[in-house]
Design an enzyme around this catalytic site. Structure first.
Site, PDB file in Angstrom:
ATOM      1  N   SER A   6       0.853  -1.194   0.000  1.00 55.33           N
ATOM      2  CA  SER A   6       0.000   0.000   0.000  1.00 55.33           C
ATOM      3  C   SER A   6       0.886   1.240   0.000  1.00 55.33           C
ATOM      4  O   SER A   6       1.686   1.438   0.918  1.00 55.33           O
ATOM      5  CB  SER A   6      -0.883   0.009   1.247  1.00 55.33           C
ATOM      6  OG  SER A   6      -1.310   1.332   1.501  1.00 55.33           O
ATOM      7  N   HIS A  31      -1.095  -1.225  -4.435  1.00 51.58           N
ATOM      8  CA  HIS A  31      -2.363  -0.948  -3.748  1.00 51.58           C
ATOM      9  C   HIS A  31      -2.493   0.553  -3.488  1.00 51.58           C
ATOM     10  O   HIS A  31      -1.635   1.166  -2.853  1.00 51.58           O
ATOM     11  CB  HIS A  31      -2.393  -1.728  -2.427  1.00 51.58           C
ATOM     12  CG  HIS A  31      -3.683  -1.644  -1.682  1.00 51.58           C
ATOM     13  ND1 HIS A  31      -4.776  -2.440  -1.968  1.00 51.58           N
ATOM     14  CD2 HIS A  31      -4.062  -0.859  -0.635  1.00 51.58           C
ATOM     15  CE1 HIS A  31      -5.764  -2.154  -1.127  1.00 51.58           C
ATOM     16  NE2 HIS A  31      -5.367  -1.185  -0.316  1.00 51.58           N
ATOM     17  N   ASP A  33      -4.789   3.510  -1.917  1.00 53.03           N
ATOM     18  CA  ASP A  33      -5.867   3.796  -0.961  1.00 53.03           C
ATOM     19  C   ASP A  33      -6.446   5.180  -1.213  1.00 53.03           C
ATOM     20  O   ASP A  33      -5.776   6.186  -0.990  1.00 53.03           O
ATOM     21  CB  ASP A  33      -5.319   3.719   0.471  1.00 53.03           C
ATOM     22  CG  ASP A  33      -5.043   2.286   0.891  1.00 53.03           C
ATOM     23  OD1 ASP A  33      -5.968   1.464   0.806  1.00 53.03           O
ATOM     24  OD2 ASP A  33      -3.902   2.002   1.290  1.00 53.03           O
ATOM     25  N   MET A  35      -9.103   7.868  -0.090  1.00 50.83           N
ATOM     26  CA  MET A  35      -9.956   8.250   1.055  1.00 50.83           C
ATOM     27  C   MET A  35     -10.484   9.663   0.850  1.00 50.83           C
ATOM     28  O   MET A  35      -9.731  10.538   0.403  1.00 50.83           O
ATOM     29  CB  MET A  35      -9.138   8.205   2.350  1.00 50.83           C
ATOM     30  CG  MET A  35      -8.435   6.882   2.577  1.00 50.83           C
ATOM     31  SD  MET A  35      -7.583   6.859   4.155  1.00 50.83           S
ATOM     32  CE  MET A  35      -6.690   5.304   4.028  1.00 50.83           C
ATOM     33  N   HIS A  64      -8.371   0.778  -3.898  1.00 47.28           N
ATOM     34  CA  HIS A  64      -9.253   0.545  -2.752  1.00 47.28           C
ATOM     35  C   HIS A  64      -9.945   1.863  -2.408  1.00 47.28           C
ATOM     36  O   HIS A  64      -9.312   2.786  -1.908  1.00 47.28           O
ATOM     37  CB  HIS A  64      -8.379   0.032  -1.588  1.00 47.28           C
ATOM     38  CG  HIS A  64      -9.106  -0.146  -0.293  1.00 47.28           C
ATOM     39  ND1 HIS A  64      -8.445  -0.374   0.897  1.00 47.28           N
ATOM     40  CD2 HIS A  64     -10.431  -0.145   0.012  1.00 47.28           C
ATOM     41  CE1 HIS A  64      -9.328  -0.505   1.883  1.00 47.28           C
ATOM     42  NE2 HIS A  64     -10.544  -0.352   1.373  1.00 47.28           N
ATOM     43  N   MET A  66     -12.243   4.180  -0.261  1.00 45.77           N
ATOM     44  CA  MET A  66     -12.844   4.375   1.068  1.00 45.77           C
ATOM     45  C   MET A  66     -13.530   5.731   1.013  1.00 45.77           C
ATOM     46  O   MET A  66     -13.015   6.740   1.520  1.00 45.77           O
ATOM     47  CB  MET A  66     -11.746   4.330   2.148  1.00 45.77           C
ATOM     48  CG  MET A  66     -11.260   2.925   2.435  1.00 45.77           C
ATOM     49  SD  MET A  66      -9.617   2.905   3.178  1.00 45.77           S
ATOM     50  CE  MET A  66      -8.623   2.990   1.692  1.00 45.77           C
ATOM     51  N   MET A 135     -11.113  -6.363   5.565  1.00 48.45           N
ATOM     52  CA  MET A 135     -10.288  -5.425   6.343  1.00 48.45           C
ATOM     53  C   MET A 135      -9.871  -6.099   7.652  1.00 48.45           C
ATOM     54  O   MET A 135     -10.703  -6.665   8.371  1.00 48.45           O
ATOM     55  CB  MET A 135     -11.059  -4.145   6.665  1.00 48.45           C
ATOM     56  CG  MET A 135     -11.359  -3.238   5.482  1.00 48.45           C
ATOM     57  SD  MET A 135      -9.935  -2.775   4.483  1.00 48.45           S
ATOM     58  CE  MET A 135      -8.926  -1.864   5.661  1.00 48.45           C
ATOM     59  N   PHE A 141      -6.185   4.518   8.105  1.00 45.38           N
ATOM     60  CA  PHE A 141      -4.770   4.810   8.385  1.00 45.38           C
ATOM     61  C   PHE A 141      -3.903   3.565   8.238  1.00 45.38           C
ATOM     62  O   PHE A 141      -4.380   2.453   8.474  1.00 45.38           O
ATOM     63  CB  PHE A 141      -4.617   5.354   9.813  1.00 45.38           C
ATOM     64  CG  PHE A 141      -5.468   6.569  10.057  1.00 45.38           C
ATOM     65  CD1 PHE A 141      -5.014   7.832   9.689  1.00 45.38           C
ATOM     66  CD2 PHE A 141      -6.731   6.443  10.612  1.00 45.38           C
ATOM     67  CE1 PHE A 141      -5.813   8.953   9.884  1.00 45.38           C
ATOM     68  CE2 PHE A 141      -7.543   7.560  10.809  1.00 45.38           C
ATOM     69  CZ  PHE A 141      -7.086   8.823  10.439  1.00 45.38           C
ATOM     70  N   GLY A 143      -0.393   1.444   9.450  1.00 45.17           N
ATOM     71  CA  GLY A 143       0.333   1.220  10.699  1.00 45.17           C
ATOM     72  C   GLY A 143      -0.509   0.825  11.897  1.00 45.17           C
ATOM     73  O   GLY A 143      -0.084   0.984  13.034  1.00 45.17           O
ATOM     74  N   ASP A 173      -6.333  -6.766   4.204  1.00 42.84           N
ATOM     75  CA  ASP A 173      -5.690  -5.440   4.234  1.00 42.84           C
ATOM     76  C   ASP A 173      -5.653  -4.894   5.663  1.00 42.84           C
ATOM     77  O   ASP A 173      -6.706  -4.692   6.267  1.00 42.84           O
ATOM     78  CB  ASP A 173      -6.495  -4.498   3.320  1.00 42.84           C
ATOM     79  CG  ASP A 173      -5.902  -3.107   3.202  1.00 42.84           C
ATOM     80  OD1 ASP A 173      -4.850  -2.828   3.802  1.00 42.84           O
ATOM     81  OD2 ASP A 173      -6.517  -2.285   2.485  1.00 42.84           O
ATOM     82  N   GLY A 174      -4.423  -4.651   6.150  1.00 46.04           N
ATOM     83  CA  GLY A 174      -4.260  -3.967   7.430  1.00 46.04           C
ATOM     84  C   GLY A 174      -3.462  -4.766   8.449  1.00 46.04           C
ATOM     85  O   GLY A 174      -3.839  -5.883   8.792  1.00 46.04           O
ATOM     86  N   GLY A 175      -2.334  -4.207   8.865  1.00 39.48           N
ATOM     87  CA  GLY A 175      -1.533  -4.835   9.921  1.00 39.48           C
ATOM     88  C   GLY A 175      -0.864  -6.132   9.511  1.00 39.48           C
ATOM     89  O   GLY A 175      -0.494  -6.937  10.367  1.00 39.48           O
ATOM     90  N   GLY A 195       1.410  -2.196   4.000  1.00 38.09           N
ATOM     91  CA  GLY A 195       1.898  -0.822   3.853  1.00 38.09           C
ATOM     92  C   GLY A 195       3.136  -0.586   4.690  1.00 38.09           C
ATOM     93  O   GLY A 195       4.265  -0.587   4.197  1.00 38.09           O
TER      94      GLY A 195
HETATM   95  C1  DX5 Z   1      -6.109   1.254   5.648  1.00 41.34           C
HETATM   96  C2  DX5 Z   1      -5.634   0.986   4.246  1.00 41.34           C
HETATM   97  C3  DX5 Z   1      -4.507   0.033   4.173  1.00 41.34           C
HETATM   98  C4  DX5 Z   1      -3.264   0.489   4.891  1.00 41.34           C
HETATM   99  C5  DX5 Z   1      -2.423  -0.686   5.196  1.00 41.34           C
HETATM  100  O1  DX5 Z   1      -7.279   1.970   5.577  1.00 41.34           O
HETATM  101  O2  DX5 Z   1      -6.686   0.429   3.472  1.00 41.34           O
HETATM  102  O3  DX5 Z   1      -4.225  -0.328   2.833  1.00 41.34           O
HETATM  103  O4  DX5 Z   1      -2.528   1.437   4.181  1.00 41.34           O
HETATM  104  O5  DX5 Z   1      -1.326  -0.279   5.938  1.00 41.34           O
HETATM  105  P1  DX5 Z   1      -0.629  -1.231   6.990  1.00 41.34           P
HETATM  106  O6  DX5 Z   1      -0.098  -2.420   6.244  1.00 41.34           O
HETATM  107  O7  DX5 Z   1       0.440  -0.378   7.580  1.00 41.34           O
HETATM  108  O8  DX5 Z   1      -1.671  -1.640   8.000  1.00 41.34           O
HETATM  109 ZN    ZN Z   2      -6.243  -0.472   1.492  1.00 41.11          ZN
END
Ligand code: DX5
Ligand code: ZN
Length: 212
Positions: A6, A31, A33, A35, A64, A66, A135, A141, A143, A173-175, A195
């Site tokens: 990401s 990827h 994002d 927003m 993606h 959002m 998700m 965000f 991290g 996606d995420g963490g 990310g």
């Molecule tokens: C969160 C995003 C993710 C995010 C992932 O809303 O959709 O794509 O950037 O970042 P990490 O891998 O750091 O959780």
């Molecule tokens: Zn994403």
């Protein structure tokens, strides 16, 4: 396992170099994002930046959304011919219609489920999708901490897909990091978004290979 870094965690001052580095480092998708400051409390990138991303990328884009107004954003980003456009089911009244619209551009449609959203929402939609994005953090965000209940959700989704004999990919996606990648693989996940794990490492190539 396919890897989609990401770019939210990239250094936007040198975005073209960052994108080249992940593509040369062996990622499968870039990827992106998007927003809008309404659906999530953060504001990221629009078509001007996506144009630059597309120019630098040698791998397909995975967009993606959002956002609140999905149709508007699908129309805005379709000209960049991403591999996937995914949108949140929580924010769309006419999910089936939007899926067909994305397909009409020759783009693969994907639906995103927030951590609290149930798989039953997509039971009658699966055969129209190319991918489901689960998700594993609350969107908005990079991290954040991985929410482990996504593992059970991915297993259930994999079972639903197999029972219907469909070819639908599961993305998480995420963490995502080297700490949970094995569990994600075992749960039947096909693509992971990462990310901070990739962009926080000294070698993007090594980070991508360690996940794979
Ligand atoms: C969160 C995003 C993710 C995010 C992932 O809303 O959709 O794509 O950037 O970042 P990490 O891998 O750091 O959780
Ligand atoms: Zn994403």
């Amino acid at each position: 396992m396919e890897i989609a870094p990401s770019i939210l965690s990239a250094d936007f001052g040198i975005l073209d170099r960052e994108i080249k580095a992940i593509c040369d480092g062996g990622c499968d998708f870039v990827h992106v994002d998007v927003m809008d400051g309404h659906f999530v409390p953060n504001l990221t990138i629009g078509p001007v930046v996506v144009k630059a991303v597309k120019k630098a990328a040698t791998k397909p884009l995975d967009i993606h959304l959002m956002v609140e107004n999905n149709t508007f954003f699908v129309e805005l980003f379709a000209p960049f011919k991403p591999e996937f456009i995914s949108f949140h089911i929580e924010e769309e009244k006419h999910v089936h219609r939007l899926v067909q619209k994305i397909k009409s551009y020759g783009i693969k449609p994907a639906v995103v489920l927030n951590p609290h959203s149930s798989l039953s929402e997509i039971e009658y939609l699966l055969e129209d999708l190319d991918m489901v994005l689960l998700m594993s953090v609350n969107p908005g965000f990079g991290g954040q901490k991985f929410i482990p209940s996504v593992l059970e959700k991915a297993k259930k989704l994999k079972k639903m897909i197999d029972e219907k004999n469909l070819n639908v990919k599961i993305e998480v996606d995420g963490g995502v990091s080297d700490k949970n990648i094995k569990d994600l693989k075992d749960a039947g996940v096909d693509i992971v978004v990462a990310g901070s794990y990739v962009f926080g490492s000294s070698s993007y190539k090594d980070a991508i290979s360690s996940l794979r």
